[in-house]
Write a protein that holds these residues in place. Sequence first.
Motif, PDB file in Angstrom:
ATOM      1  N   GLN A  35       0.830  -1.219   0.000  1.00  0.00           N
ATOM      2  CA  GLN A  35       0.000   0.000   0.000  1.00  0.00           C
ATOM      3  C   GLN A  35       0.860   1.264   0.000  1.00  0.00           C
ATOM      4  O   GLN A  35       0.515   2.260  -0.643  1.00  0.00           O
ATOM      5  N   TYR A  36       1.945   1.239   0.749  1.00  0.00           N
ATOM      6  CA  TYR A  36       2.779   2.436   0.894  1.00  0.00           C
ATOM      7  C   TYR A  36       3.168   3.007  -0.473  1.00  0.00           C
ATOM      8  O   TYR A  36       2.980   4.200  -0.740  1.00  0.00           O
ATOM      9  N   SER A  37       3.706   2.147  -1.327  1.00  0.00           N
ATOM     10  CA  SER A  37       4.177   2.668  -2.617  1.00  0.00           C
ATOM     11  C   SER A  37       3.032   2.971  -3.571  1.00  0.00           C
ATOM     12  O   SER A  37       3.143   3.859  -4.412  1.00  0.00           O
ATOM     13  N   LEU A  38       1.921   2.238  -3.442  1.00  0.00           N
ATOM     14  CA  LEU A  38       0.764   2.545  -4.301  1.00  0.00           C
ATOM     15  C   LEU A  38       0.139   3.885  -3.928  1.00  0.00           C
ATOM     16  O   LEU A  38      -0.463   4.562  -4.756  1.00  0.00           O
ATOM     17  N   HIS A  94       3.773  -0.915 -12.720  1.00  0.00           N
ATOM     18  CA  HIS A  94       4.660   0.255 -12.746  1.00  0.00           C
ATOM     19  C   HIS A  94       5.266   0.484 -11.347  1.00  0.00           C
ATOM     20  O   HIS A  94       6.472   0.731 -11.205  1.00  0.00           O
ATOM     21  N   THR A  95       4.437   0.373 -10.329  1.00  0.00           N
ATOM     22  CA  THR A  95       4.897   0.613  -8.955  1.00  0.00           C
ATOM     23  C   THR A  95       5.917  -0.435  -8.508  1.00  0.00           C
ATOM     24  O   THR A  95       6.931  -0.111  -7.871  1.00  0.00           O
ATOM     25  N   TYR A  96       5.663  -1.707  -8.837  1.00  0.00           N
ATOM     26  CA  TYR A  96       6.650  -2.753  -8.502  1.00  0.00           C
ATOM     27  C   TYR A  96       7.989  -2.425  -9.147  1.00  0.00           C
ATOM     28  O   TYR A  96       9.046  -2.582  -8.532  1.00  0.00           O
ATOM     29  N   ALA A  98       7.446  -7.129  -1.647  1.00  0.00           N
ATOM     30  CA  ALA A  98       6.265  -6.313  -1.988  1.00  0.00           C
ATOM     31  C   ALA A  98       6.195  -6.111  -3.500  1.00  0.00           C
ATOM     32  O   ALA A  98       5.124  -6.184  -4.106  1.00  0.00           O
ATOM     33  N   GLY A  99       7.354  -5.877  -4.120  1.00  0.00           N
ATOM     34  CA  GLY A  99       7.401  -5.758  -5.580  1.00  0.00           C
ATOM     35  C   GLY A  99       6.970  -7.058  -6.246  1.00  0.00           C
ATOM     36  O   GLY A  99       6.132  -7.061  -7.150  1.00  0.00           O
TER      37      GLY A  99
END
Lengths: 292, 292
Positions: B36-39, B76-78, B112-113
């Motif tokens: 969630q943090y990076s999203l 993209h986020t991963y 997480a990625g």
Amino acid sequence: MNLTQFRKQYETLIQNEMTSLIDSLAIPVSLKEAMQYSLQAGGKRIRPILLLAVVEEFGIEHPDALKVAAAIEMIHTYSLIHDDLPSMDDDDLRRGMPTNHVVFGEALAILAGDALLTYSFGIVSRLEHVSSDDKIRLIDLMSVSSGAEGMVGGQVLDIEGEEKQLSLEELEKVHRLKTGALLTYSILAGGILAQASAEEMMALSRFGEHLGLAFQIQDDILDVTGTSEELGKTAGKDESSEKSTYPSILTLPKAKEKLDFHASEALKALESLNRELPLLRGLTDLIVQRKN
Amino acid sequence: MNLTQFRKQYETLIQNEMTSLIDSLAIPVSLKEAMQYSLQAGGKRIRPILLLAVVEEFGIEHPDALKVAAAIEMIHTYSLIHDDLPSMDDDDLRRGMPTNHVVFGEALAILAGDALLTYSFGIVSRLEHVSSDDKIRLIDLMSVSSGAEGMVGGQVLDIEGEEKQLSLEELEKVHRLKTGALLTYSILAGGILAQASAEEMMALSRFGEHLGLAFQIQDDILDVTGTSEELGKTAGKDESSEKSTYPSILTLPKAKEKLDFHASEALKALESLNRELPLLRGLTDLIVQRKN
């Protein structure tokens, strides 16, 4: 064909299939080398062999079975590459060979893992002899069993569990996710390719769950009872790192009882299928009796 | 609805969709937080907006479009999480916030990625309003554009290119793969959902390729001409690290010409679709004229 012949024949075919699937990619040379390196590093190929055994014993000759088997072994291999990284288990050796990041550097090792995972989904999406509906079933289950709800989640719990004493229930959850999920998937993917009925899929799923736990308990037992020579890796590593294991939580004799219980439940699940299944029975025995 | 309204409305909807897709997972808390943090770290959401704009401008209200848009943004986020790792670009900050591994540690950031990538395929496989055939088209292209033959391959070339002076052709290849492939995929995924014809898919693909290159050239130009305040990151970073860029290979005025060329080719590709397409034209202008 008996199990020994079956494994011998298919180990070569699985290797060739993976090699040719990677060779067919038009990608940077270094990335291709890093991907091939870990796929060629050997191993028991338990997951693809399980899938192929299910297909064989349901009496099917499926022209795409090897491709799906190869895709699953690629997912397993990506997970090993990432698990071995310095920030995770920090292993320099696997099966007596330098790990991927030792040979290719961390950046390329991470990217080779990412590429193997991504390719696995692509391989299934491009199968030629499977309906789109069945491909979607394969991909859906592949995603669940290898992702946050499965293998990746199990690796997170495993890392977090290193710092504390786990209960038996917690330990079982780690293993159900970390190794059990993809192992069970291999069996279910075989069932999908073999057009198994919903009832047969349930039995295969029970088989996979018990087999996965038996596999892991035997792993823990071998770490206590095996020699480093037999294991091909340092024996007694769990104990010296104070890792929670079945023997450490239950004592060694109780762990062996638990192993027998799950092996017997796995065989019971097979019985409910009302087929001969010599390969799957043999694989169950092999997993319980293995020395490495 | 004009582009500003469209973006504003959908940025919120994309964020909510991603949040709810992750929230629905029964997974370890730490893993969920890291995902969630990076999203939630914001960003321009260019890829999902492109997908949604294509669907909108083909006159479709597709109940699954937001899910596919969210899945692409997760990929993209991963890629950002893995690219930021110490062994890759070693970035501590992204959009003014500490990067994933700084907050959660390297192991959890890698996992997480991995989990975001794996989940993206699962999201597409479980869409409710898309045929299995179209899901397979979405997954096949998703795998190619984000894997070894696309984004991951581009990241490998980008890392290897840091150590040498690239030719214009080599630089273009890096960008076609590293950013162009997933950007083009976003547009094509919109086309698949909107049931675009084969001819329309070709035009969308040309649009995506030129838009992707324009996007990257503008990125390189901004690094030279923008201020750190405008960019939200250190300006002049490419020049000080002697990285090959369009301005460094071509000179700044020639890089601007090249930007105009690709923007104009992108618009030409849109013209061949014989539709109004104000959102896609507007997004093209926005990408060329942006200040960050």
